[in-house]
Design a protein around this motif. Structure first.
Motif, short mmCIF file in Angstrom:
data_model
loop_
_atom_site.label_atom_id
_atom_site.label_comp_id
_atom_site.label_asym_id
_atom_site.label_seq_id
_atom_site.Cartn_x
_atom_site.Cartn_y
_atom_site.Cartn_z
N SER A 245 0.83 -1.21 0.00
CA SER A 245 0.00 0.00 0.00
C SER A 245 0.86 1.26 0.00
O SER A 245 0.51 2.27 -0.63
CB SER A 245 -0.93 0.01 1.22
OG SER A 245 -0.18 -0.05 2.43
N GLY B 126 -7.36 0.86 -1.91
CA GLY B 126 -8.27 -0.07 -1.26
C GLY B 126 -8.82 -1.10 -2.21
O GLY B 126 -8.95 -2.28 -1.87
N GLY C 35 -10.20 1.42 2.41
CA GLY C 35 -9.71 2.34 1.39
C GLY C 35 -10.61 3.56 1.26
O GLY C 35 -10.14 4.71 1.17
#
Length: 385
Positions: free
Chosen positions: A30, A45, A348
């Motif tokens: 991420s 996300g 997300g």
């Protein structure tokens, strides 16, 4: 005796390398997508959730294939090689939709790795004696060492290194799967009958709800914990230190979980682990100082270190002998797939709309629902406690 020791060493090595590969990639993926590729919170996300979503379908299919062919080692080796190679396709692309396809492709083959490894190991421990937790703890060791090592290397060489460590670790692991125990003891599974048995097993279905609520936040945390550390002022090396403490704390709990299960029972261990996990997420939601996050990472040992070994043993206990691999795969797909996908996707959107602390508030609330479902299971199925 010597042969048994040799097999156990290979099982431990396989778990170490599997989770070494995971620890080198997923906690920092991420961060890579945000800081290197420049994606938004919602896009991150979605990409992070597409993998677990694919596993909803992939894990049961691999489990069925393993039960049907009775060749789990061969399936495991091939899927490890393919998974490692596909992960390298993250590197040349920065287009959002292409990265979604890459994530889905990786997850399709990755979905076989943990469920089949767990089934081989549990079957071996059942036949030869021993403790699953004492073998599985080597996965926690591999994860904790990897996230610190790769986090430090990423600070020096750049985040691209996470994909190379993932691929090389899985390729090396594929070699060691050849020495895992053979699985010729189980009867040939009757697919239609086996799936029907699982669907009609009320204990199994109810426990799947528990894994959705509890495992979803646990696995989604691997994707967002790095952002939490950075947002409270930590570096990539700090992310590695936090994961080292968190994953490392699982080792003693996995080492002794068999003893505690014998003392107080599977479901009580699972309940304790879920409560600790819920409290941890709520604590992160109040924006604690980095030092307090590092100190409280021991909660991961109590939650994951107890929940994973106890939950998988409970699933095998309540399912028919000839569909245990399928049952473990379905269980993994619900928690590691459906639950993780839902939590990761929602996180997300929460990250983009609010901040990382709202994400952990959401995790805490969902895990609390898991605590409630465990209590329902305990009251509904007293003989299985």
């Amino acid at each position: 005796m010597e042969q048994d020791r040799f097999v156990r060493v290979h099982l431990k090595t396989v778990y170490f390398l599997i989770f070494f590969s995971f620890g080198g990639l997923f906690p920092l993926l991420s961060v890579y997508l945000r800081d290197v590729v420049g994606l938004s919170g919602a896009e991150i996300g979605t990409i992070m959730s597409i993998g677990p979503l694919m596993m909803i379908f992939a894990q049961p299919l691999w489990g069925i294939l393993s039960d049907y062919t009775q060749k789990p080692r061969e399936i495991l080796s091939v899927t490890m090689i393919i998974t490692g190679g596909l992960a390298l396709f993250y590197l040349p692309f920065s287009v959002y939709i292409v990265l979604v396809i890459v994530a889905a492709s990786v997850a399709l083959f990755q979905g076989s790795i943990v469920p089949i490894s767990d089934s081989i190991t549990l079957n071996y421990v059942h036949e030869k004696g021993g403790d699953y937790g004492s073998i599985r703890l080597w996965g926690a060791a591999g994860f904790s060492i990897s996230v610190l090592l790769v986090g430090t290397l990423s600070d020096i060489f750049g985040l691209q290194i996470i994909f190379y460590t993932f691929a090389v670790s899985l390729w090396l692991c594929a070699y060691f799967t050849r020495k895992m125990p053979k699985e010729g003891q189980l009867p040939k599974v009757q697919l239609k009958k086996g799936i029907s048995q699982l669907i009609q097993n009320k204990q199994f279905i109810l426990f799947m709800m528990t894994t959705f609520f509890v495992f979803g936040p646990i696995f989604a945390n691997n994707f967002y914990f790095g952002l939490l550390i950075q947002d409270v002022g930590g570096s990539l090396t700090g992310v590695g230190i936090a994961f080292l403490l968190a994953a490392g704390s699982e080792i003693p709990f996995m080492r002794w979980v068999g003893y505690w299960i014998d003392r107080i029972g599977l479901l009580k261990i699972i309940l304790i682990a879920a409560i600790v996990s819920s409290l941890r997420w709520f604590f992160y939601a109040i924006e604690p100082a980095p030092i307090l996050i590092y100190i409280t990472t021991i909660a991961q040992g109590m939650s994951i270190g107890l929940f994973i070994p106890a939950a998988i043993q409970y699933v095998r206990k309540i399912t028919p002998e000839d569909v245990k691999v399928t049952a473990v795969s379905v269980y993994s797909s619900v928690g590691g797939g459906l639950g993780t996908s839902f939590c990761t996707l929602m996180a997300g959107f929460l990250l983009e709309r609010f901040d990382i602390f709202a994400v952990y508030l959401f995790f805490g609330g969902l895990t609390t629902l898991g605590v409630i479902t465990i209590i329902v299971v305990m009251r509904w199925c007293l003989p299985c406690k």
